[in-house]
Design a protein around this motif. Sequence first.
Motif, mmCIF file in Angstrom:
data_model
loop_
_atom_site.group_PDB
_atom_site.id
_atom_site.type_symbol
_atom_site.label_atom_id
_atom_site.label_comp_id
_atom_site.label_asym_id
_atom_site.label_seq_id
_atom_site.Cartn_x
_atom_site.Cartn_y
_atom_site.Cartn_z
ATOM 1 N N ASN A 1 -0.176 5.160 -1.712
ATOM 2 C CA ASN A 1 0.195 6.157 -1.027
ATOM 3 C C ASN A 1 -0.732 7.357 -1.282
ATOM 4 O O ASN A 1 -0.659 7.779 -2.493
ATOM 5 C CB ASN A 1 1.770 6.360 -0.917
ATOM 6 N N ALA B 1 -1.229 5.903 3.794
ATOM 7 C CA ALA B 1 -0.382 4.816 3.048
ATOM 8 C C ALA B 1 -0.983 3.397 3.527
ATOM 9 O O ALA B 1 -1.489 3.371 4.656
ATOM 10 C CB ALA B 1 1.395 4.751 3.306
ATOM 11 N N CYS C 1 0.863 0.809 3.622
ATOM 12 C CA CYS C 1 2.000 -0.104 4.094
ATOM 13 C C CYS C 1 1.886 -0.285 5.434
ATOM 14 O O CYS C 1 1.189 0.312 6.466
ATOM 15 C CB CYS C 1 3.132 0.535 3.765
ATOM 16 N N ASP D 1 4.110 -0.728 8.015
ATOM 17 C CA ASP D 1 4.969 0.171 8.960
ATOM 18 C C ASP D 1 4.562 1.508 8.986
ATOM 19 O O ASP D 1 4.884 2.098 10.230
ATOM 20 C CB ASP D 1 6.520 -0.068 8.652
ATOM 21 N N VAL E 1 5.801 3.813 8.311
ATOM 22 C CA VAL E 1 7.126 4.854 8.323
ATOM 23 C C VAL E 1 6.973 6.028 7.519
ATOM 24 O O VAL E 1 7.276 7.300 8.013
ATOM 25 C CB VAL E 1 8.348 4.179 8.202
ATOM 26 N N CYS E 2 6.698 5.947 6.368
ATOM 27 C CA CYS E 2 6.445 7.023 5.692
ATOM 28 C C CYS E 2 5.419 8.027 6.063
ATOM 29 O O CYS E 2 5.757 9.378 5.976
ATOM 30 C CB CYS E 2 5.896 6.683 4.040
ATOM 31 N N CYS F 1 8.834 5.236 1.278
ATOM 32 C CA CYS F 1 7.805 4.086 1.610
ATOM 33 C C CYS F 1 8.345 2.764 1.204
ATOM 34 O O CYS F 1 8.322 2.510 -0.104
ATOM 35 C CB CYS F 1 6.659 4.214 1.074
ATOM 36 N N PRO G 1 7.840 -0.579 1.686
ATOM 37 C CA PRO G 1 6.940 -1.461 1.263
ATOM 38 C C PRO G 1 6.446 -1.326 -0.032
ATOM 39 O O PRO G 1 6.334 -2.201 -0.862
ATOM 40 C CB PRO G 1 5.899 -1.626 2.676
HETATM 41 ZN ZN LIG Z 1 4.980 3.500 4.035
#
Ligand SMILES: [Zn+2]
Lengths: 119, 193
Positions: A61, A75, A77, A79, A81-82, A97, A99
Amino acid sequence: MKKGDWIWLAAVLGAAAVLFAIYMAYQGRGSAAVAVVTVDGEEFGVYPLDQDAQIWINGTNELVIRGHEADMVSADCPDQVCVNQKPASRNGETIVCLPNKVVVEIRGGQEAEVDQVAN
Amino acid sequence: MGEVQERRPEPEEGQGQGRGRGQEEAPGGGNGGRFHPAYFGMYLALALILSYVETLIPFYVGIPGVKLGLTNLVIVLMLYDRGASQALVLSCARVLLAGFLFGNLSSILYSMAGGVLSLLCMAGARRTGKFSVYGVSMVGGVTHNIGQILVAMAVVESVGIAFYLPVLLVSGVVTGALIGVAAAEVRKRLPRA
Ligand SMILES: [Zn+2]
């Protein structure tokens, strides 16, 4: 214990107390908010918000601190999302985050206000 | 707690304590005793055991890599028994071996900074003659942590870590005092080899 021992002991404890008092004073002023980064429950690092920085968290990240805000800008990951979370700047705000098990939490500084709940 | 005899009067060597083993002080005296490989090896083994014990003790103050510094006990004993240079070699050997066994490159970096800085400061403190074992050990504990935090600041490239300095100062002085007490007790019981 010799005299030197006592002097050293007093000096170290005194220095610790003074530093601690300085930190507390800073926190009280609200300008010393920090972003606390933890990975899988273990603290990864603490970064002051008043200092621009680019932090690679475990190579997964990328956290950027700019203009008194901490923002997850990239990131790996799935998704994301973060990355889509809004920048955090006030006490208690977090960027998570899942994941990568990375948590960024703001501590100290101004309290998060009602408008955050309203959003 | 009794005052610990820390000057090493030369004549005491001659009395021999009935231990049988002949003891020659290093020619030129001054900085420490002779180098005995077996003795050194035993100390190194002890230091490695303590390094291992240290990995088992949860001591987390927020900075990755920062350790408690239990091995300082062995280093303090070596410093008093054999002098600064052998203690320095012991400290470095300990850091490298423990790093390869239980750690990684960055833990070697942390431990090396803490170990070398604390040893130099302890040797200096001892040389002034103004500190007892307790004080020397407290100097070691505190500077050990300061060395580690300096490396941490360089590695993470953040001054924010200095936030932990008060905690590390206090924990350094506390572990240093405990190790000083342990070292004094060991020294009372240990015949000088
Ligand atoms: Zn993330």
